[in-house]
Every structure is written in structure tokens, then in C-alpha cells.
Design an enzyme around this catalytic site. Structure first.
Site, PDB file in Angstrom:
ATOM      1  N   ASP A  51      44.073  41.623 -73.222  1.00 51.91           N
ATOM      2  CA  ASP A  51      44.978  41.174 -74.291  1.00 51.91           C
ATOM      3  C   ASP A  51      44.260  40.986 -75.632  1.00 51.91           C
ATOM      4  O   ASP A  51      44.898  40.668 -76.636  1.00 51.91           O
ATOM      5  CB  ASP A  51      45.651  39.858 -73.894  1.00 51.91           C
ATOM      6  N   ARG A  80      50.529  39.864 -80.892  1.00 58.56           N
ATOM      7  CA  ARG A  80      49.067  39.950 -81.056  1.00 58.56           C
ATOM      8  C   ARG A  80      48.669  40.883 -82.208  1.00 58.56           C
ATOM      9  O   ARG A  80      47.604  40.728 -82.805  1.00 58.56           O
ATOM     10  CB  ARG A  80      48.400  40.368 -79.747  1.00 58.56           C
TER      11      ARG A  80
HETATM   12  C1  S3P Z   1      49.200  38.905 -67.319  1.00 56.28           C
HETATM   13  C2  S3P Z   1      48.611  40.105 -67.004  1.00 56.28           C
HETATM   14  C3  S3P Z   1      48.297  41.139 -67.992  1.00 56.28           C
HETATM   15  C4  S3P Z   1      48.323  40.592 -69.424  1.00 56.28           C
HETATM   16  C5  S3P Z   1      49.531  39.733 -69.678  1.00 56.28           C
HETATM   17  C6  S3P Z   1      49.560  38.551 -68.715  1.00 56.28           C
HETATM   18  C7  S3P Z   1      49.468  37.923 -66.257  1.00 56.28           C
HETATM   19  O1  S3P Z   1      49.247  42.182 -67.890  1.00 56.28           O
HETATM   20  O2  S3P Z   1      48.310  41.672 -70.347  1.00 56.28           O
HETATM   21  O3  S3P Z   1      49.517  39.240 -71.005  1.00 56.28           O
HETATM   22  O4  S3P Z   1      49.768  36.749 -66.568  1.00 56.28           O
HETATM   23  O5  S3P Z   1      49.396  38.301 -65.067  1.00 56.28           O
HETATM   24  P1  S3P Z   1      49.026  43.443 -66.893  1.00 56.28           P
HETATM   25  O6  S3P Z   1      49.134  42.950 -65.529  1.00 56.28           O
HETATM   26  O7  S3P Z   1      50.142  44.394 -67.260  1.00 56.28           O
HETATM   27  O8  S3P Z   1      47.667  43.982 -67.248  1.00 56.28           O
END
Ligand code: S3P
Length: 432
Positions: free
Chosen positions: A314, A386
Site C-alpha cells: 500500500d 493514497r
Molecule cells: C489488505 C490487504 C491488501 C491491502 C489492503 C488491505 C488487508 O490487499 O492492499 O489495503 O487488510 O487484508 P490485497 O490482499 O489485495 O493485496
């Protein structure tokens, strides 16, 4: 709402950014399904987490707060949710819709989930595919929301080899696995954030992790607990970069969550030459926490090691700003997942960087950025929180003011960003 950020300034003093978004979502989900009342402090009062709160209220769960970061959830047990009367609106939140798919697929009632323009464009096949293998029945709009979940299915445990590194997919399958017959296991192509595993254990559900296979047995239960949610390292990242690039900065970020599956941003910035001191390391509720003192330092472009990508997934928008301020070239590859976030973060950032005079070369799975003089200008956020915060921080090194369009979404993850940033030296104003 837009941000107008005047150039220059330095970042000084100390601040605590809001609570961790991933942990806040999971607190509500696990607290709702637990036996007893769960209490948490440090809860993120951002729109994303509030969507999860509302969804469980819509399914009959009594939740008090959040108020000043404190929330209380009266758990209804694994089988105590009630059928929602209306469509569940997940707003901008991928975590809500994907994790809830796993929890709603095994319920006795039907449910429908949807979200905003951005969420309606995001891929859901990555969760509906493994859930279908477990026996779930889910209709989507060609793999995108809305998702219509048919209740009353008996799920069975599977082993799932995840095709992409995604904590949301991993979590979805594990959550469905709690209701499935037998054992559910997953293996991931690279380590992703492990809050689900840690927090399920904190709620008394056994999760095994052996030889990179994560598994649990269906049919267990959750017990209420109390949590102190640390500040979100993903929100702290804007200030880590801000204080690194702005001359004369000396900023301390308090009580930051330092889970090793989230701390890639610190490793990457340190490789670029950032001066980040990790102070007062401690453990709070099973998660490592520390204060971070950041002082300005000259940054150098690097090739970002691919194994760090999921650990900083992120934080790339703001890391691209660090790259724009570094000497030489920074190259990111193996990051195609960035294309399916709240916006296509490679394309969104490339467009803004180009508008601000920064040379960049976009690839399918990443980008190369050559450091240079950031100019003033106007950038779009593509409805992505972001992207908005990243370009705000860029003004610290710009030669003119930066106008950041469409910043309402900042409140999804970081309510109060502008005021907090202003308090430590960013010349930012909100313009309607
Ligand atoms: C998250 C996983 C990530 C991240 C998101 C939050 C989570 O996404 O980008 O902001 O809380 O499990 P992805 O699983 O798509 O990578």
C-alpha cells in the site's frame, strides 16, 4: 474537496497517525462472531472501517462507537448473524467486501454486497473462485461487484494454492474455512500481511502455519477479547517520506504498528538512504509496535527487491514520491497487483509524476522513476486516497504549489490527514 499545497517547509514535532485499517476491519468481524463483548482502542474511524461496522449492524450486531478510537462489539457467536434487510454497501473498501464474502458464503441467509464506483471496478473472481471450490454459490457482474451470495450452502475445506500474493484472498478463504467441514489450508506465492492469522489466534481460534502452509479446522468458535490497535504504518508512510525528503526535518511518529509483514516501507526507504530510527520497541496485544524518528536525508534511487513488494503493497504511491526526490533511478518490478487497487496505482502515479515534471517509464508490472525537480501543477487522484496524500507530500520539494483534485476519499483511511500534516509543517489547505 481539493488540497492546495504550497511548496517547501520541513516536518518537525511528533504525531500519532490513526489506527491500523486492516486490524480495525478484523476487530469488527471477529468481535461480531465471538462469544462475549470485544473492546478495542485505537480503532480507525475512517470510512472503510465504518462500512464494516455498518454491515454488521445491518446483520443485527450491537456495536457501540467508535468514539475517540474506542469501540465495543457485542458478539453474536458464529451462527448469530441475522439476514440483512438491504444490500450491504461496502463503499470504497476491498477488504470489507472480500473478507465478508468468506464469512457470508456459509451463512443460512442470502446477501448482496456492493460498493462505490472504484469498488465496482475491482476484481472479485479472486475470492469467488476459491469459495466456489468450497461449495459457495455467488453471482457477480462478470467478476465484479455487486456480489449476490446464496445462503444455506454447506462448505467443505479445501487446499488452495493462491495464484496471487493477496492477504484479502488468504483471509477470505480462511474465514470461510471456519465454517467448512474439515480442514482448510492455503499456500501463498509470497508472504502477505498476517493480521488474520494473528488476530484469529487472539480470539482463541487455532491457526497453524507450517512449511508456508496456513491452515485451520472448521467448526471452532471465537472468544471476545480486548485489543489496542496500533497506528497504521501505511498512514505513517506519508510522514516517513515527507520527513525524509523535506530539508531540516526531525519528526517522531508514535505507536506505529511494526508487524514484519507490513514494514517493507522502512526497509525500502532505508535502502534508499533514509534516516529512520526505531525507538522504544514493544509488543502490544501480539503485534510489535515502535516509535519512529525520521530526519531528512539525501535519498538514492534503487532497484526495489521484489520480495519486499507484498510487504509494502500500500506504500508504493508515496515511495514513488521518494523516488522522484532521489538521485538516479528507482526501478519497481513484480508489482502488477498495484494495477487493481483503489485505482491503477502505476498509471495514476505515472500521470501525476509526468504532470509534475518527473521522468518515468511505465511497465506492465512496475515503473522506473528518475529523480528530478518536482514542479508545481495540478494532479488527479482517480478517487484514490493514497494518490491524494502522496502528491500532497510531494509539495515539500516542489518549485510551485500543487493542486490535488478530488480528495474526499482521503477519509476512507486517514480522516484528519490535512490538519495533522499541517500541524507538523505541511503547507496544506482544504479547498471546496
Ligand atoms: C489488505 C490487504 C491488501 C491491502 C489492503 C488491505 C488487508 O490487499 O492492499 O489495503 O487488510 O487484508 P490485497 O490482499 O489485495 O493485496
Amino acid at each position: 474537496m481539493k488540497f492546495l499545497v504550497e511548496p517547501g517547509g520541513s516536518m518537525t514535532g511528533s504525531l500519532r497517525v490513526p489506527g491500523d485499517k486492516s486490524m480495525s476491519h478484523r476487530t469488527v468481524m471477529f468481535g461480531a462472531l465471538a462469544e462475549g463483548t470485544t473492546t478495542a482502542t485505537g480503532f480507525l474511524e475512517g470510512q472503510d472501517a465504518l462500512c464494516t461496522v455498518q454491515a454488521f449492524k445491518d446483520m443485527g450486531v450491537v456495536i457501540r462507537g467508535p468514539e475517540q478510537g474506542r469501540i465495543e462489539i457485542d458478539g453474536v457467536g458464529m451462527h448469530g448473524l441475522k439476514a440483512p434487510e438491504n444490500v450491504l454497501d461496502m463503499g470504497n473498501s476491498g477488504t470489507s467486501i472480500r473478507l465478508l464474502s468468506g464469512l457470508l458464503a456459509p451463512q443460512t441467509f442470502d446477501s448482496v454486497m456492493t460498493g462505490d464506483v472504484s469498488l465496482q471496478k475491482r476484481p472479485m473472481g479472486r475470492v469467488t473462485t476459491p469459495l466456489a471450490l468450497m461449495g459457495a454459490v455467488i453471482d457477480s457482474e462478470e467478476g465484479k461487484p455487486p456480489l449476490a451470495i446464496k445462503g444455506g450452502q454447506r462448505l467443505k475445506g479445501i487446499h488452495y494454492e493462491m495464484p496471487m500474493a493477496s492477504a484479502q484472498v488468504k483471509s477470505c478463504v480462511l474465514l470461510a474455512g471456519m465454517y467448512a467441514e474439515g480442514r482448510t489450508s492455503i499456500s501463498e506465492p509470497a508472504t502477505t500481511r498476517d493480521h488474520t492469522e494473528r488476530m484469529l489466534r487472539g480470539f482463541g481460534y487455532e491457526v497453524e502455519c507450517e512449511n508456508d502452509v496456513i491452515s485451520l479446522q472448521g467448526g471452532g468458535s471465537l472468544k471476545a477479547t480486548s485489543l489496542d490497535i496500533p497506528a497504521d504504518i501505511s498512514s505513517a508512510a506519508f510522514f516517513l517520506v515527507a520527513a525524509s525528503i523535506a530539508e531540516g526535518s526531525d519528526l517522531t511518529l508514535e505507536h506505529v504498528g511494526m508487524n514484519p509483514t507490513r514494514a517493507g516501507v522502512i526497509t525500502i526507504l532505508t535502502l534508499m538512504g533514509a534516516d529512520i530510527e526505531v525507538l522504544n520497541e514493544r509488543e502490544v496485544g501480539g503485534e510489535p509496535v515502535a516509535d519512529l524518528r525520521v530526519r531528512s536525508a539525501p535519498l538514492t534511487g534503487i532497484e526495489i527487491p521484489e520480495d519486499l513488494v507484498p510487504l509494502a503493497i500500500d506504500e508504493f504511491p508515496v515511495l514513488f514520491i521518494a523516488a522522484a526526490c532521489a538521485s538516479g533511478k528507482t526501478v519497481l518490478s513484480g508489482a502488477e497487483e498495484l494495477r487493481v487497487k483503489e485505482s491503477d496505482r502505476i498509471a495514476s502515479m505515472a500521470e501525476g509524476l509526468t504532470r509534475l515534471g518527473i521522468e518515468n517509464d511505465v511497465r506492465e508490472d512496475g515503473i522506473a522513476i528518475t529523480g528530478g525537480q518536482i514542479t508545481g501543477g495540478e494532479v488527479d487522484t482517480f478517487h484514490d486516497h493514497r494518490i491524494a496524500m502522496s502528491f500532497s507530500v510531494a509539495a515539500l520539494r516542489a518549485s510551485g504549489p500543487i493542486h490535488v483534485n478530488d480528495c474526499d476519499h482521503v477519509a476512507t483511511s486517514f480522516p484528519g490527514f490535512a490538519a495533522l500534516a499541517r500541524g507538523v509543517g505541511l503547507n496544506i489547505t482544504e479547498v471546496n
